[in-house]
Scaffold this motif. Structure first.
Motif, PDB file in Angstrom:
ATOM      1  N   PRO A  79       0.818  -1.223   0.000  1.00  0.00           N
ATOM      2  CA  PRO A  79       0.000   0.000   0.000  1.00  0.00           C
ATOM      3  C   PRO A  79       0.847   1.267   0.000  1.00  0.00           C
ATOM      4  N   THR A  81       0.956   5.634   0.204  1.00  0.00           N
ATOM      5  CA  THR A  81       0.329   6.642   1.058  1.00  0.00           C
ATOM      6  C   THR A  81      -1.104   6.877   0.594  1.00  0.00           C
ATOM      7  N   LYS A  82      -2.026   6.910   1.536  1.00  0.00           N
ATOM      8  CA  LYS A  82      -3.439   7.040   1.179  1.00  0.00           C
ATOM      9  C   LYS A  82      -3.734   8.407   0.579  1.00  0.00           C
ATOM     10  N   THR A  88      -8.084   1.427  -4.030  1.00  0.00           N
ATOM     11  CA  THR A  88      -7.315   0.196  -3.817  1.00  0.00           C
ATOM     12  C   THR A  88      -8.227  -0.988  -3.521  1.00  0.00           C
ATOM     13  N   SER A 201      -4.090  -0.994  -7.129  1.00  0.00           N
ATOM     14  CA  SER A 201      -4.464   0.422  -7.057  1.00  0.00           C
ATOM     15  C   SER A 201      -4.769   0.948  -8.448  1.00  0.00           C
TER      16      SER A 201
END
Length: 228
Positions: A79, A81-82, A88, A201
């Motif tokens: 993952p 960085t949001k 995602t 993503s």
């Protein structure tokens, strides 16, 4: 890398949105070995006229840059960085194992924390840092290990371990896919380490695109076949 997908199978009429189809996927190192073969095999059967281009990335946030620039349709890696513009979907997880060469003295008894800390360590850091998951776990108890070697290429680590006295803590799937598993002894880490998630993503602007939604479904369909 450009992979033409060809087969005797034909695309059904309901997949007419895929003619002609070209997809670009960004992959970090491990999914390239663990996921890509299954994905290519699936596309050969499901969309033989499609073309797949693979882009590599190392640092997790490189995936965001590729998606923002429109250079890839989708990425698979740990993952990033949001951010609200990047969507995602979890795909699979990898557990950690410790590896030493098969005849290493550490294999003669249970690997406890003292024995673990006494060994020289190899750290894999795609982002070229000298502080990984193991170091974070040790730091919580005020402990530190001795790093003998740090490198960004995780698939180089198993052979280096097989030819040295070092120990490495790697994802089990990397060891299995490296081609050197038979030269190594696998040991349970003497500390609690959470599994590493791998996610797919894509950019929000492409969320409803029919062909790309189909492509993402293909990736999700083959993800359970990843060895872990």
């Amino acid at each position: 890398m450009l992979l033409p997908i060809s087969s005797a199978h034909s695309i059904s009429p309901r997949h007419s949105i895929l003619r002609p189809a070209a997809f670009t996927i960004g992959l970090s190192d491990h999914p390239t070995f663990a996921l890509l073969p299954q994905l290519v095999a699936h596309l050969v059967k499901a969309a033989p006229d499609a073309t797949l281009q693979v882009r590599n990335f190392s640092a997790r946030d490189d995936a965001i840059d590729l998606l923002d620039a429109g250079e890839v349709d989708v990425t698979v890696g740990v993952p990033a960085t949001k951010t609200g513009r990047i969507l995602t979907q979890p795909l699979f997880e990898e557990r950690f194992v410790c590896i030493v060469r098969k005849d290493h003295p550490a294999t003669r008894r249970t690997l406890d924390l003292d024995a673990f800390l006494a060994l020289p360590h190899l750290l894999v850091s795609p982002e070229n840092e000298r502080f990984g998951h193991v170091d974070a776990a040790l730091a919580k108890t005020g402990l530190q290990r001795r790093l003998a070697l740090t490198l960004p290429n995780m698939y180089a680590a198993p052979l280096l371990i097989a030819r040295s006295d070092m120990i490495a803590t790697l994802m089990a799937g990397v060891v299995e896919a490296s081609g050197h598993a038979d030269e190594l002894a696998l040991l349970e880490p003497p500390l609690m380490l959470e599994p590493i998630p791998f996610v797919m993503s894509w950019h929000r602007r492409n969320d409803a695109h029919p062909a790309q939604r189909w492509f993402r479904n293909c990736i999700a369909e083959v993800a359970p076949d990843v060895r872990r």
